[in-house]
Design an enzyme around this catalytic site. Structure first.
Site, short mmCIF file in Angstrom:
data_model
loop_
_atom_site.label_atom_id
_atom_site.label_comp_id
_atom_site.label_asym_id
_atom_site.label_seq_id
_atom_site.Cartn_x
_atom_site.Cartn_y
_atom_site.Cartn_z
N GLU A 96 13.31 -18.45 70.05
CA GLU A 96 13.71 -18.68 68.65
C GLU A 96 13.56 -20.17 68.36
O GLU A 96 14.00 -20.99 69.17
CB GLU A 96 15.16 -18.24 68.44
N ASP B 171 25.12 -13.56 74.57
CA ASP B 171 24.63 -13.28 73.21
C ASP B 171 23.41 -12.36 73.21
O ASP B 171 23.32 -11.45 72.39
CB ASP B 171 24.28 -14.62 72.53
N LYS C 2 28.45 -5.66 68.74
CA LYS C 2 28.54 -6.50 69.92
C LYS C 2 29.24 -7.81 69.56
O LYS C 2 29.23 -8.14 68.38
CB LYS C 2 27.15 -6.75 70.49
N HIS D 124 20.71 -7.23 74.44
CA HIS D 124 19.36 -6.95 73.93
C HIS D 124 18.29 -6.93 75.02
O HIS D 124 17.49 -6.01 75.12
CB HIS D 124 18.93 -8.01 72.90
C1 BG6 Z 1 21.84 -11.45 67.67
C2 BG6 Z 1 22.25 -12.76 68.28
O1 BG6 Z 1 22.50 -10.38 68.29
O2 BG6 Z 1 20.44 -11.27 67.81
C3 BG6 Z 1 21.48 -13.90 67.66
O3 BG6 Z 1 23.65 -12.95 68.09
C4 BG6 Z 1 19.99 -13.66 67.73
O4 BG6 Z 1 21.81 -15.14 68.30
C5 BG6 Z 1 19.67 -12.28 67.17
O5 BG6 Z 1 19.34 -14.66 66.98
C6 BG6 Z 1 18.20 -11.94 67.33
O6 BG6 Z 1 17.92 -10.75 66.65
P1 BG6 Z 1 16.51 -10.50 65.98
O7 BG6 Z 1 16.58 -9.11 65.47
O8 BG6 Z 1 16.34 -11.54 64.91
O9 BG6 Z 1 15.49 -10.69 67.08
#
Ligand code: BG6
Length: 469
Positions: A214, A233, A146, A238
């Site tokens: 986060e 993003d 992505k 997601h």
């Molecule tokens: C990524 C984003 O795809 O996913 C990031 O670019 C984000 O900004 C991350 O922090 C979060 O992934 P995970 O697996 O740490 O929850």
């Protein structure tokens, strides 16, 4: 076209090529995933890193050691030695046919290589075209990171280019959330327990909240992030995938596309976002991040209200929010039930009276929020949460699962062309500066406007890792 073996299964990939071998993603995710594939699944095919850094193989090996060390893996042992022995390196510009001739040479007798494009999206089309011209694409699979496109139009254009060189069943678009154990856990819990399905609809469910918080900022990713923002993003991909897993219908039939078909149906039923139900925020201090443009209006926080136009979900508001520099790092999904139709005990019933909570991080749990009687003579209750299952965070990194699946030609946990299109369709009306931007203090839960937006369906329920209720 990937060859199908006599037993009907697709031939497994016999080499892994990863473009962007010297980059950040390789360091953070790909080397550890490859190591675990070697250690646990006996991966033994050549692994060819490609980059345009002027490096030699030894430097790539050095990078792999660094990456593994950061993930607690020492540079010793059988799996480590095997990984080192499998590594190859091709250096060169992605526009130069000589780079791909060298790659074809390095591929040797491989007939079904897997090409993983861990490169900036602007290079996807170039690399795909060069792979085709050099015959490296013959019988091959393509894994794409992505972001897939920048909006609906550009995603469609990218699709058209890739489909010129690879058939859809050979294209694996990564959304690492689909490879996450806790996301699989939602799907499993929903359809392995008959108690959930009868109440999983507008009759019983009041609203849904999905939170991805986060506590860290954009840090060293300023340039990338400033062209992306929270909507592109994490919301477009997601979080919409999590929503699809949470609300889709049960997969039926034996087709291996059954699950993706259900996710696609669900996403196609989501109403495109209304800017009036969107709050964008930016944390104070974002402008100081290297790579961020002066005066940037890119969002680091987003909160939205969605609706799903289906018989199952009509009228159930879905709230999703995601942000950087919030008070903690945790993700969860809360399905909130309606209050009982009658207040039998005449006490003050809260706005809702129960929930199912799936936590995705830092731990993986399923909790059932219920109201129980407080001890005493009066029929008065309190809210409590039963933890149905709790386990420590995921131990199998999503990239290990996804790379392994792609090598076997199993596409279920990847997004498909129609899914990506449906996702862009949802966020297209709110991209860029359509909605106002509000500043928020680092360490807060985002702008106050997000609380106003949820209004009487709220308040937002903040994750409380390790706690209950
Ligand atoms: C990524 C984003 O795809 O996913 C990031 O670019 C984000 O900004 C991350 O922090 C979060 O992934 P995970 O697996 O740490 O929850």
């Amino acid at each position: 076209m990937t060859e199908v073996r006599g037993d009907g299964a697709a031939a497994p990939s016999d080499a892994i090529v990863f473009f962007g071998a010297t980059g950040d993603l390789a360091k953070k995710q790909i080397f550890p995933a490859l190591y675990r594939l070697v250690a646990e699944q006996d991966l033994s095919v050549p692994i060819i890193g490609v980059a345009r850094q002027g490096w030699q193989l030894d430097q790539l090996k050095g990078r792999a050691v660094e990456s593994l060390k950061a993930h607690g893996v020492a540079a010793e042992g059988a799996a480590f030695n095997q990984l080192m022995q499998l590594l190859r390196y091709v250096d060169g510009d992605y526009n130069d046919p000589a780079t791909f001739a060298a790659l074809r040479h390095e591929l040797g007798t491989s007939r079904h290589p897997l090409h993983y494009l861990a490169v900036p999206p602007s290079l996807f089309s170039t690399v795909a075209a060069q792979l085709a011209k050099s015959h490296c694409a013959d019988g091959a699979r393509l894994v794409i990171e992505k972001p897939f496109g920048h909006d609906r139009v550009s995603a469609r254009a990218l699709d058209a280019v890739l489909l010129r060189y690879f058939p859809e069943e050979s294209i694996f678009r990564i959304d690492h959330y689909l490879g996450k154990e806790p996301v699989q856990n939602i799907l499993y819990s929903r359809f392995a327990n008959p108690v959930f399905e009868p109440i999983w609809n507008r009759t019983y469910i009041h609203s849904v909240q999905i939170t991805m918080a986060e506590d860290f900022g954009v840090d060293d990713r300023g340039r990338f992030y400033d062209e992306t923002g929270a909507i592109r993003d994490v919301l477009q991909n997601h979080l919409l995938q999590v929503l699809a897993v949470l609300t889709m219908g049960p997969p039926t039939g034996e087709e291996n596309e059954a699950e993706r078909d259900q996710r696609a149906d669900l996403l196609k039923a989501v109403r495109p976002l209304d800017p009036a139900h969107v709050v964008r925020g930016q944390y104070e201090g974002y402008h100081d991040v290297p790579g961020v443009r002066a005066g940037s209006t890119v969002e680091t926080f987003v909160a939205v209200r969605l609706e799903i136009d289906s018989w199952r979900w009509a009228g159930v508001p879905i709230y999703i929010r995601a942000g950087k520099r919030l008070p903690l790092t945790a993700s969860e999904v809360l399905v909130i039930f309606k209050r009982p139709p009658r207040e039998t005990f005449g006490e003050i019933v809260p706005a809702y009276s129960g929930h199912v909570r799936f936590t995705l991080s830092p731990d993986v749990s399923v909790g059932l929020g219920v109201r129980v009687k407080a001890p005493g003579e009066r029929m008065i209750g309190r809210d409590t949460e039963l933890i149905l299952s709790r386990q420590a965070g995921e131990d199998r990194p999503p990239y290990q699962r996804l790379l392994g699946d792609a090598m076997r030609g199993v596409g279920e946990l990847f997004t498909r062309s129609d899914l990506v299109d449906a996702q862009w369709r949802i966020v297209d009306p709110i991209l860029d500066n359509v909605c106002p931007l509000y500043l928020y203090a680092a360490g807060s839960w985002g702008p106050a406007e997000a609380a106003e937006m949820i209004g009487r369906d709220g308040p937002w329920r903040n994750p409380n890792p390790g706690g209950t209720g």
